[in-house]
Motif scaffolding. Structure first.
Motif: not given
Length: 107
Positions: A76-84, A91-98
């Motif tokens: 359904g309609p939603h938004v996302n809050f992410e921690i990286l 190397i040089g990239k980030m990943k979503v951990v939450r």
């Protein structure tokens, strides 16, 4: 977005996200106010019009892309809050951990 609130430190922003319950519903104004506080001063939208907003330090993301807010996936309609965090395998990239999904409620 809504009003900027730069008083939060990175640590308190991480604590703030702990107040969110994945899968819960909030009204749109509250979501946008929280997103502004969560991202802090100096956030950017690296790809204009994408709906992906990144904190100035690059470790917090708020996403409200068209497919998210139209509910085309995710239940359904939603938004996302992410921690990286840094991705040690890329190397040089980030990943979503939450990633916390908040569903859109009433105005």
């Amino acid at each position: 977005m809504h009003n900027m609130c730069a008083a939060n430190t990175n640590a308190s922003k991480a604590e703030d996200i702990n107040s969110l319950v994945d899968g819960s519903t909030k009204n749109i104004d509250d979501i946008l106010d929280f997103a502004s506080d969560f991202l802090g001063e100096g956030y950017t939208e690296p790809v204009p019009g994408s709906g992906r907003f990144v904190s100035s330090d690059g470790v917090r993301v708020f996403r409200m892309g068209v497919n998210d807010i139209m509910g085309k996936h995710g239940g359904g309609p939603h938004v996302n809050f992410e921690i990286l965090e840094k991705n040690i395998s890329k190397i040089g990239k980030m990943k979503v951990v939450r990633n916390i999904h908040i569903f859109l409620g009433e105005l």
